[in-house]
Motif scaffolding. Structure first.
Motif, mmCIF file in Angstrom:
data_model
loop_
_atom_site.group_PDB
_atom_site.id
_atom_site.type_symbol
_atom_site.label_atom_id
_atom_site.label_comp_id
_atom_site.label_asym_id
_atom_site.label_seq_id
_atom_site.Cartn_x
_atom_site.Cartn_y
_atom_site.Cartn_z
ATOM 1 N N GLY A 1 -22.713 -4.846 -5.847
ATOM 2 C CA GLY A 1 -23.505 -4.311 -6.941
ATOM 3 C C GLY A 1 -23.439 -5.185 -8.173
ATOM 4 N N ALA A 2 -22.515 -6.164 -8.154
ATOM 5 C CA ALA A 2 -22.450 -7.069 -9.302
ATOM 6 C C ALA A 2 -23.589 -8.062 -9.216
ATOM 7 C CB ALA A 2 -21.114 -7.809 -9.294
ATOM 8 N N GLY A 3 -23.994 -8.583 -10.355
ATOM 9 C CA GLY A 3 -25.031 -9.596 -10.374
ATOM 10 C C GLY A 3 -24.416 -10.977 -10.212
ATOM 11 N N LEU A 4 -25.189 -11.867 -9.625
ATOM 12 C CA LEU A 4 -24.684 -13.243 -9.428
ATOM 13 C C LEU A 4 -25.777 -14.201 -9.863
ATOM 14 C CD1 LEU A 4 -22.821 -15.436 -8.244
ATOM 15 C CD2 LEU A 4 -23.849 -14.975 -6.034
ATOM 16 N N HIS A 5 -25.453 -15.122 -10.738
ATOM 17 C CA HIS A 5 -26.449 -16.074 -11.227
ATOM 18 C C HIS A 5 -25.854 -17.474 -11.178
ATOM 19 C CE1 HIS A 5 -28.612 -12.606 -12.928
ATOM 20 N NE2 HIS A 5 -27.383 -12.146 -13.085
#
Lengths: 635, 117
Positions: free
Chosen positions: B77-81
């Motif tokens: 659910g964490a964002g990854l960029h």
């Protein structure tokens, strides 16, 4: 100087910059593209503002393809790194056919270079013809930053909600019978969600939210909304129904003159929901507010789930077509009246023998008080209710068809103050269908019975109970009315009765046979009533829908005015208003017709004297026709 | 599952983005195609992907130096960029980034090809 290791490389000529001047001058270390024209070939000195580092793109303006020749102009695009003096030779390293890629290179020293490629000091051109524009060269070894490659995985959205619930504070919901009002409330809920936002415009945003269905229902059923709605709906209905005539001409030019002296239709009161399929059983005008009229209704056989007994209060002052108050109860209401000394109370006598009391101060449509259904009270239909007495000492008198008369105090309906069995000659009880008190008398009254006999009775005294019997009707007595017009002469001993035998009879309490019989009707006469203002007028209604107005000073044989109501339904009740100007009739279809009597009912001062003479004539003529004269009674 | 294009025109001997992309995708699918995230196995998977990618790229026979990176992230659910950029020969060099995901994890593989000759 280093050269390309390609075997095809051979020098073409030197590169010379011929255009693109001073504004392209750059400093050491600064990257700036050079746009300018460079001449190929020639041996002359040439100078260059900057050093080429990496890619140079050369375009041959004049050439249609193939090798650049001496004198050809090539356009360059390059980045300057350092000032240099010698660009070097332009070399072609590739095939030289038109339409194919050609590689040109020009080598020059690059003492300072930042990339492995440029340290070779090579500038390579790739050529290709583009639509005849010439050679399009692209340099080799140009270094530049690439585009940024980005990768994104967005975070997962967590849907959150508040787990706590808060029940709204509600007052005790009103009775289910009042769902009637909900139909009318369709327009109103919008009002509740509008906040008072005159002062603070900022708060409008979060206060003006949509109410949920539950919240709406809660508000609709709360007591304060009901009371607000109850009061305002009356005002709104009146305002909506009003249409005053701005063209009215007081000189009377436009008026229909003939309408003044006859019986004219004024209002019809009918409610689609409450009046339909019900017979009107009783009417009464309010003593406090002359425009209010209460009508009681029988049960609706087509709607068994609706309340059996209904009483509606109508208002003739305003043009609105809906009742002022709607009351109902579980048993058909057979008699109704305003409580004379209690302006807010409406008394009803029901078919079950109960007497019910409605109060217009409460918002309930059901009775606020009821008498008990016990042997101590009535067990038969109560066809007559009447409030007699004075402001301080008043009683509710009720008589049922089993001959029982009860006297009640309006404050306490749990048990009657006194009861009396109306029995004639100690033998059989009188089945009372109607009752009336002479004006001003609280003790003596007259009753009509199912057998067709009329009795006088007293409440108190040595002769309490039935006193005299008056025989004359051949059918049940449906209505009885004591003379009530107050004037210079007293006619209070007179009363009229109506009966199923198609007649209305005029009596005096002093004679036990009728003084006169009015035989103009061709159907059951359901009710009759003296005019409260005119001594010689009374109204009668019959089963053919006829309303008759008799003026005995004019004619005793036929009514002075007669009208048949629209639809010719049987008329059950007739009641004069207190002023004597209007007469209301109730019919068997649940409709209340109000007629204007106009000039007819205006009593002139000589009417009393004329009536006295009329009575004398009546008695005289009556005495001629009958073999036996009326017996003088001692009372 | 996208890749990024560096050069719109490819010359003979230059880096072909589409070709590299297909190589990379194939190697990822073969390694973690039907798997769920498993912290014990992740290291093996990344190594396998890299080896396979490099092997296949070298088999193309071009005069390039290759740099390949691989990142595997669990889906929580964490964002990854992530982003990358290069300073190179824009004509000859190229890079390609491939995003891949399944129900339980993300995988990002970047290939940088630097021309030698």
């Amino acid at each position: 100087m280093t050269a390309s290791s390609n075997s095809d490389v051979r020098p073409v000529g030197k590169l010379q910059r011929v255009q693109g001047g001073a504004h392209h001058r750059a400093e050491v270390g600064e990257d700036k593209p050079i746009h300018g024209l460079y001449q190929v070939g020639g041996q002359g000195d040439w100078s260059v503002v900057g050093r080429f580092l990496g890619m140079c793109c050369f375009r041959n303006w004049d050439h249609t393809g193939g090798l650049p020749q001496d004198g050809d102009l090539l356009q360059a695009e390059a980045q300057i790194v350092d000032v240099a003096e010698d660009l070097g030779e332009l070399v072609c390293t590739g095939p030289q056919q038109p339409g194919t890629d050609a590689i040109w290179s020009c080598s020059f020293p690059l003492p300072q270079s930042t990339s492995a490629l440029s340290s070779l000091g090579l500038v390579q051109w790739r050529g290709g013809s583009e639509g005849g524009n010439g050679v399009n060269c692209r340099g080799w070894g140009r270094l530049g930053t690439s585009r940024i490659a980005q990768v994104d995985f967005p975070p997962k959205e967590l849907v959150s909600y508040s787990k706590e619930t808060q029940t709204l504070l509600t007052t005790h919901p009103l009775e289910v019978e009042e769902e009637e009002e909900d139909e009318e409330m369709d327009v109103k809920p919008g009002l509740d969600s509008e906040p008072p936002d005159e002062d603070d415009a900022k708060e409008t945003k979060d206060v003006l939210r949509e109410l949920t269905e539950e919240e709406r229902q809660q508000i609709l059923h709360s007591a304060e909304f009901q009371s607000f709605f109850d009061c305002s709906i009356r005002v709104m209905e009146r305002a909506l129904a009003e249409d005053t005539d701005i063209y009215f001409d007081y000189s009377g030019r436009d008026l229909d003159v003939s309408g003044g002296s006859s019986l004219s239709f004024s209002r019809l009161f009918y409610d689609e929901h409450w009046s339909k399929h019900r017979v009107i059983t009783c009417l009464d005008w309010s003593p406090q507010y002359p425009e209010l009229l209460v009508a009681s209704y029988n049960n609706n056989e087509d709607a068994p789930h609706e309340p059996d007994g209904v009483a509606l209060v109508w208002n003739i002052k305003f043009k609105k077509a809906t009742p002022e108050y709607i009351y109902h109860c579980q048993s058909p209401v057979v008699s109704v009246g305003f409580a004379r000394f209690h302006p807010n109370l409406v008394v009803g006598g029901t078919y079950s023998g109960q007497i019910v009391l409605w109060d217009n101060r409460s918002h309930r449509r059901t009775p606020v008080q009821r008498t008990p259904l016990s042997a101590a009270a009535h067990t038969h239909p109560v066809y007559c209710v009447n409030v007699v007495g004075t402001q301080n000492a008043n009683n509710l008198i009720s008589v049922s068809t089993d001959g029982r008369m009860c006297s009640w105090s309006l404050d306490m309906l749990s048990q009657p103050q006194e009861t009396m069995e109306l029995v004639y000659n100690k033998s059989k009880p009188v089945a009372v269908t109607c009752m009336d008190f002479p004006t001003g008398d609280v003790n003596n009254y007259v009753v009509g019975s199912e057998e067709g006999t009329v009795y006088t009775a007293s409440r108190h005294g040595s002769k309490a109970g039935i006193c005299e019997m008056f025989d004359g009707h051949q059918g049940p007595v449906t209505g009885i009315s004591c003379h009530s017009a107050v004037g210079p002469m007293d006619f209070s001993h007179l009363f009229i009765t109506s009966s199923f035998d198609w007649t209305v009879k005029l009596w005096s309490t002093k004679h036990n046979r009728p003084l006169y019989s009015f035989e103009d009707n061709a159907d059951y006469v359901y009710d009759a009533m003296w005019s409260p203002v005119h001594p010689a007028m009374f109204a009668a209604v019959d089963g053919m829908g006829r309303l008759d107005l008799w003026n005995l000073n004019n004619d005793t044989e036929v009514p002075t005015a007669s009208v048949i109501v629209e639809g010719a339904s049987a008329l059950n009740r007739v009641r004069w208003s207190a002023t004597g100007k209007e007469v209301s009739v109730g019919d068997s279809e649940g409709r209340v017709w109000v007629y204007d009597t106009g000039e007819l009912s205006v009593a002139h001062s000589d009417d009393w004297a004329r009536f006295a003479r009329t009575l004398v004539e009546i008695r005289a003529s009556h005495g001629d026709e009958e073999e036996e004269g009326p017996m003088e009674l001692s009372s | 599952m996208t890749g990024t294009e560096e050069n719109t025109t490819s010359y003979e001997g230059s880096f072909s983005v589409t070709e590299a992309e297909s190589v990379v995708k194939e190697s990822i699918d073969a390694t973690i195609g039907g798997e769920d995230y498993n912290k014990e196995q992740v290291n093996k998977w990344t190594a396998a992907i890299l080896e396979r990618c490099l092997g296949d790229l070298c088999k193309l026979g071009k005069t390039y130096k290759y740099i390949v990176t691989c990142a595997v992230t669990q889906k929580t659910g964490a964002g990854l960029h992530a982003a990358n950029s290069c300073y190179w020969d824009t004509t000859l060099d190229g890079s390609c980034t491939v995003k891949w995901e399944n129900r339980t994890m993300y995988c990002i593989v970047s290939v940088f090809a630097l021309s030698i000759a």
